[in-house]
Scaffold this active site. Structure first.
Site, PDB file in Angstrom:
ATOM      1  N   LYS A 175       0.936  -1.251  -0.102  1.00 35.99           N
ATOM      2  CA  LYS A 175       0.059   0.039  -0.071  1.00 35.99           C
ATOM      3  C   LYS A 175       0.963   1.169   0.126  1.00 35.99           C
ATOM      4  CE  LYS A 175      -2.161   2.977   2.104  1.00 35.99           C
ATOM      5  NZ  LYS A 175      -2.007   4.479   1.559  1.00 35.99           N
ATOM      6  N   GLY A 228       6.248   4.951   8.758  1.00 32.24           N
ATOM      7  CA  GLY A 228       5.710   6.170   8.963  1.00 32.24           C
ATOM      8  C   GLY A 228       5.382   6.738  10.131  1.00 32.24           C
ATOM      9  N   SER A 229       4.282   7.319  10.698  1.00 34.67           N
ATOM     10  CA  SER A 229       4.199   8.150  11.646  1.00 34.67           C
ATOM     11  C   SER A 229       4.121   7.267  13.035  1.00 34.67           C
ATOM     12  CB  SER A 229       3.350   9.152  11.581  1.00 34.67           C
ATOM     13  OG  SER A 229       2.098   8.726  11.477  1.00 34.67           O
ATOM     14  N   GLY A 233       1.776   4.109  13.468  1.00 32.39           N
ATOM     15  CA  GLY A 233       2.253   2.864  14.043  1.00 32.39           C
ATOM     16  C   GLY A 233       1.560   2.326  15.107  1.00 32.39           C
ATOM     17  N   GLU A 250       8.869   1.186  11.446  1.00 29.13           N
ATOM     18  CA  GLU A 250       9.894   2.095  11.186  1.00 29.13           C
ATOM     19  C   GLU A 250       9.240   3.423  11.546  1.00 29.13           C
ATOM     20  OE1 GLU A 250      13.223   1.847  10.867  1.00 29.13           O
ATOM     21  OE2 GLU A 250      13.360  -0.168   9.711  1.00 29.13           O
ATOM     22  N   CYS A 284      13.259  10.437   7.705  1.00 26.89           N
ATOM     23  CA  CYS A 284      12.871  10.005   9.300  1.00 26.89           C
ATOM     24  C   CYS A 284      14.285  10.066  10.259  1.00 26.89           C
ATOM     25  CB  CYS A 284      12.660   8.398   9.332  1.00 26.89           C
ATOM     26  SG  CYS A 284      13.627   7.394   8.167  1.00 26.89           S
ATOM     27  N   GLU A 381       8.454  15.852  15.717  1.00 28.99           N
ATOM     28  CA  GLU A 381       9.042  15.742  14.253  1.00 28.99           C
ATOM     29  C   GLU A 381       8.317  16.765  13.474  1.00 28.99           C
ATOM     30  OE1 GLU A 381       8.271  12.144  12.098  1.00 28.99           O
ATOM     31  OE2 GLU A 381      10.369  11.917  11.665  1.00 28.99           O
TER      32      GLU A 381
HETATM   33  P1  NAP Z   1       1.730   8.237   7.838  1.00 30.28           P
HETATM   34  O1  NAP Z   1       0.435   8.960   7.896  1.00 30.28           O
HETATM   35  O2  NAP Z   1       1.919   7.453   9.251  1.00 30.28           O
HETATM   36  O3  NAP Z   1       1.314   7.349   6.575  1.00 30.28           O
HETATM   37  C1  NAP Z   1       2.314   6.385   6.291  1.00 30.28           C
HETATM   38  C2  NAP Z   1       1.550   5.212   5.747  1.00 30.28           C
HETATM   39  O4  NAP Z   1       0.550   4.663   6.337  1.00 30.28           O
HETATM   40  C3  NAP Z   1       0.967   5.766   4.272  1.00 30.28           C
HETATM   41  O5  NAP Z   1       0.876   4.851   3.138  1.00 30.28           O
HETATM   42  C4  NAP Z   1      -0.541   6.116   5.042  1.00 30.28           C
HETATM   43  O6  NAP Z   1      -1.644   6.126   3.974  1.00 30.28           O
HETATM   44  C5  NAP Z   1      -0.530   4.848   5.727  1.00 30.28           C
HETATM   45  N1  NAP Z   1      -1.652   4.989   6.775  1.00 30.28           N
HETATM   46  C6  NAP Z   1      -2.150   6.025   7.523  1.00 30.28           C
HETATM   47  N2  NAP Z   1      -3.120   5.819   8.317  1.00 30.28           N
HETATM   48  C7  NAP Z   1      -3.223   4.555   8.410  1.00 30.28           C
HETATM   49  C8  NAP Z   1      -4.077   3.446   9.154  1.00 30.28           C
HETATM   50  N3  NAP Z   1      -4.952   3.838  10.049  1.00 30.28           N
HETATM   51  N4  NAP Z   1      -3.961   2.277   8.973  1.00 30.28           N
HETATM   52  C9  NAP Z   1      -3.059   1.826   7.908  1.00 30.28           C
HETATM   53  N5  NAP Z   1      -2.222   2.718   7.409  1.00 30.28           N
HETATM   54  C10 NAP Z   1      -2.389   3.825   7.216  1.00 30.28           C
HETATM   55  O7  NAP Z   1       3.071   8.974   7.613  1.00 30.28           O
HETATM   56  P2  NAP Z   1       3.406  10.106   6.794  1.00 30.28           P
HETATM   57  O8  NAP Z   1       2.804  11.342   7.753  1.00 30.28           O
HETATM   58  O9  NAP Z   1       2.505   9.938   5.513  1.00 30.28           O
HETATM   59  O10 NAP Z   1       4.989  10.021   6.747  1.00 30.28           O
HETATM   60  C11 NAP Z   1       5.968  10.598   7.498  1.00 30.28           C
HETATM   61  C12 NAP Z   1       6.133   9.924   8.587  1.00 30.28           C
HETATM   62  O11 NAP Z   1       6.971   8.626   8.411  1.00 30.28           O
HETATM   63  C13 NAP Z   1       7.302  10.613   9.566  1.00 30.28           C
HETATM   64  O12 NAP Z   1       6.878  10.618  10.783  1.00 30.28           O
HETATM   65  C14 NAP Z   1       8.475   9.976   9.259  1.00 30.28           C
HETATM   66  O13 NAP Z   1       9.643   9.692  10.124  1.00 30.28           O
HETATM   67  C15 NAP Z   1       8.121   8.541   9.049  1.00 30.28           C
HETATM   68  N6  NAP Z   1       9.139   7.567   8.243  1.00 30.28           N
HETATM   69  C16 NAP Z   1       9.834   6.841   8.842  1.00 30.28           C
HETATM   70  C17 NAP Z   1      10.678   6.168   8.129  1.00 30.28           C
HETATM   71  C18 NAP Z   1      11.852   4.864   8.754  1.00 30.28           C
HETATM   72  O14 NAP Z   1      12.338   4.254   8.093  1.00 30.28           O
HETATM   73  N7  NAP Z   1      11.961   4.930  10.185  1.00 30.28           N
HETATM   74  C19 NAP Z   1      11.011   6.291   6.655  1.00 30.28           C
HETATM   75  C20 NAP Z   1      10.092   7.151   6.341  1.00 30.28           C
HETATM   76  C21 NAP Z   1       9.218   8.030   6.820  1.00 30.28           C
HETATM   77  P3  NAP Z   1      -1.947   7.584   3.103  1.00 30.28           P
HETATM   78  O15 NAP Z   1      -0.916   7.981   2.533  1.00 30.28           O
HETATM   79  O16 NAP Z   1      -3.083   7.494   2.639  1.00 30.28           O
HETATM   80  O17 NAP Z   1      -1.961   8.454   4.506  1.00 30.28           O
END
Ligand code: NAP
Ligand code: MG
Length: 478
Positions: A175, A228-229, A233, A250, A284, A381
């Site tokens: 996804k 993701g966030s 998570g 992650e 991240c 963050e």
């Molecule tokens: P996010 O909102 O958590 O989204 C990440 C993914 O999860 C997207 O595909 C999102 O879909 C999906 N998602 C959202 N809500 C969900 C739910 N309830 N159930 C299942 N999946 C769901 O994160 P973001 O704000 O887009 O990305 C930035 C974050 O990712 C930052 O906090 C960053 O630090 C972290 N990150 C971490 C790493 C690492 O390796 N540690 C790498 C990259 C990013 P949608 O796109 O439709 O919202």
């Protein structure tokens, strides 16, 4: 220009969403719509999981480890041959500079090559129980693996977890993030052309609250890898608890870059700037807190500001130093933090909303001085090009500041004194520590977070553990 794939990829077919819905993906450099993409929902996730299950139990299971490795090498060679095409598409969807996108796609090739080589080396053990027993272990694939990825390095995040999952004999449902679905879809072309059995790789683009949630809650998946966030998570962990399945998380970071007075300040300044501004701060492991020894704070800041001033903003395809943020929502979020920092009493030395380019979601390299650990800009963050400066006067204080966060992903250390560096590497609570170079390491370097930055490790051979389960067999020899 390359053909844009805008449908779901399930069971080796490009299909619209069952309910016919679509959503738009935008070029953040120009604010123009790139494509209307099929918006997967729970029924589509059902289809994708069933397809992946059939492939896992059927044809994919019969492919030998050597042959799995060869297939992954083929994907790597094909992606390498089409590197420019994939890089341009990634740049359009994310706004990142073209050279940077090329680097990421070649990183994808790196993941595929690394795990292709590992496919036939996923050994078990024999355990000595004495002459009357034979005890061995087998590392079996877990089955259907789910991969929910973010928008900051779209195809790279897919390949990072997909390559070890497939190498170990699993199938996958991916996804992608709603902001950046295009390269994960395009990548499916390689699975059609290179001799894979059908349904090994399935892609359901869509929104987190429907496709993402449906995938993470689906009873038919056997593991979930989420990047993701922290907030999402937690939702993933709760969903995994229901069916008791393994997760790799992650999550985010608020990583410190610690600069000691004895270091080469030119080197430190350029690494600090790279650490926070690469990918417009949307990493991240961005080095978003500069923890600097008081004695060199001023000269170091002068140099960092000079780097910040020189950074050219522009549309990704023009290959600037720094592209836009990924979306208008994210721009608002980052600008909100810049406001907050000022209201909290930090001093903005440079930065804010960029005046140029006029179109696109641009923020200038931003530096806040006088930041204290209690401030929101120091704790949360921002995921943008915003550096928070926090001075220290002795080594213990540096460690206290560095560790005063709920995150623990990465840390950078700059010093000429090897003992100091290694002592600090011991003391810092972070899963990934870099000494005298930021954003360094390779595919083989395990990556992941302490504290709320995540659970589990990706990259390296250790990541194969995420996609295998150990079966122990004990034989009584008569
Ligand atoms: P996010 O909102 O958590 O989204 C990440 C993914 O999860 C997207 O595909 C999102 O879909 C999906 N998602 C959202 N809500 C969900 C739910 N309830 N159930 C299942 N999946 C769901 O994160 P973001 O704000 O887009 O990305 C930035 C974050 O990712 C930052 O906090 C960053 O630090 C972290 N990150 C971490 C790493 C690492 O390796 N540690 C790498 C990259 C990013 P949608 O796109 O439709 O919202
Ligand atoms: Mg986009």
């Amino acid at each position: 220009m390359t053909e844009i794939r805008n449908r779901l990829f399930i069971a080796n077919e490009w299909t619209p969403a069952r309910d016919g819905r679509t959503f738009e993906t935008v070029d953040p450099s120009t604010e123009e719509v790139l494509a209307a993409v099929a918006r997967g929902g729970p029924e589509d996730v059902d289809d994708a999981v069933s397809a992946a299950r059939e492939a896992f139990e059927g044809p994919w299971r019969r492919v030998t480890p050597v042959e799995r490795g060869r297939l992954l090498y083929r994907v790597a060679r094909e992606l390498e041959a089409r590197l420019d095409e994939f890089a341009r598409l990634e740049t359009l969807d994310t706004g990142k500079p073209l050279a940077h996108a090329r680097g990421e796609i070649s990183g994808c090739v790196g993941y595929l090559d690394y795990y292709a080589g590992a496919a036939d080396k996923i050994h078990g053990e024999t355990i000595p129980l004495g002459p009357d027993y034979l005890n061995y272990t087998v590392r079996e694939p877990v089955g259907v693996t789910a991969h929910i990825v973010p928008w900051n390095m779209p195809l790279s995040m897919v390949c990072r977890s997909l390559a070890p999952a497939l190498a170990a004999g699993n199938t996958a449902v991916v996804k992608p993030a709603e902001q950046t679905p295009l390269t994960a879809l395009k990548f499916a072309e390689l699975f059609l052309d290179l001799g894979f059995p059908p349904s090994v790789y399935n892609v359901v683009p869509g929104f987190g609250e429907d496709a993402g949630r449906a995938l993470s809650e689906h009873p038919g998946i056997d593991s979930i890898t989420f990047t993701g966030s922290v907030e999402t998570g937690r939702a993933i962990l709760r969903a995994a608890a229901e069916h008791v399945r393994p997760v790799v998380l992650e999550l985010g970071g608020k990583s410190p870059q610690i600069v000691f007075a004895d270091t080469d300040l030119d080197l430190a300044a350029s690494e600090v700037a790279k650490g926070i501004y690469s990918n417009t701060g949307q990493y991240c492991d961005a080095g978003s807190r500069l923890v600097v020894e008081e004695g060199v704070r001023e000269p170091l800041l002068e140099k960092v500001i000079e780097h910040s001033r020189r950074i050219k903003l522009g549309a990704g395809l023009d290959d600037p130093d720094m592209g836009p943020l990924v979306s208008s929502e994210h721009l608002e979020r980052v600008l909100g933090y810049i406001d907050t920092g000022q209201r909290e009493g930090a001093e903005m030395l440079i930065g804010g909303r960029a005046e140029e380019p006029e179109r696109g979601y641009f923020v200038s390299p931003t530096v806040f001085d006088g930041v204290e650990s209690g401030m929101r800009v120091a704790r949360e963050e921002i995921f943008g090009p915003v550096l928070c400066v926090m001075p220290f006067s002795h080594d213990e204080e540096a460690a206290e500041i560095a560790n005063d966060t709920s995150y623990g992903l990465a840390a950078g250390i700059f010093t000429e004194d090897i003992d100091r560096a290694l002592r600090f590497a011991n003391d810092v609570e972070a899963g990934y520590v870099m000494i005298n170079e930021y954003h360094t390491g390779g595919v083989g370097s395990p990556f992941g977070g302490f504290k709320q930055s995540g659970i589990g490790r990706e990259k390296g051979l250790v990541a194969l553990d995420n996609y295998t389960q150990i079966k122990t067999v004990v034989v009584r020899v008569r």
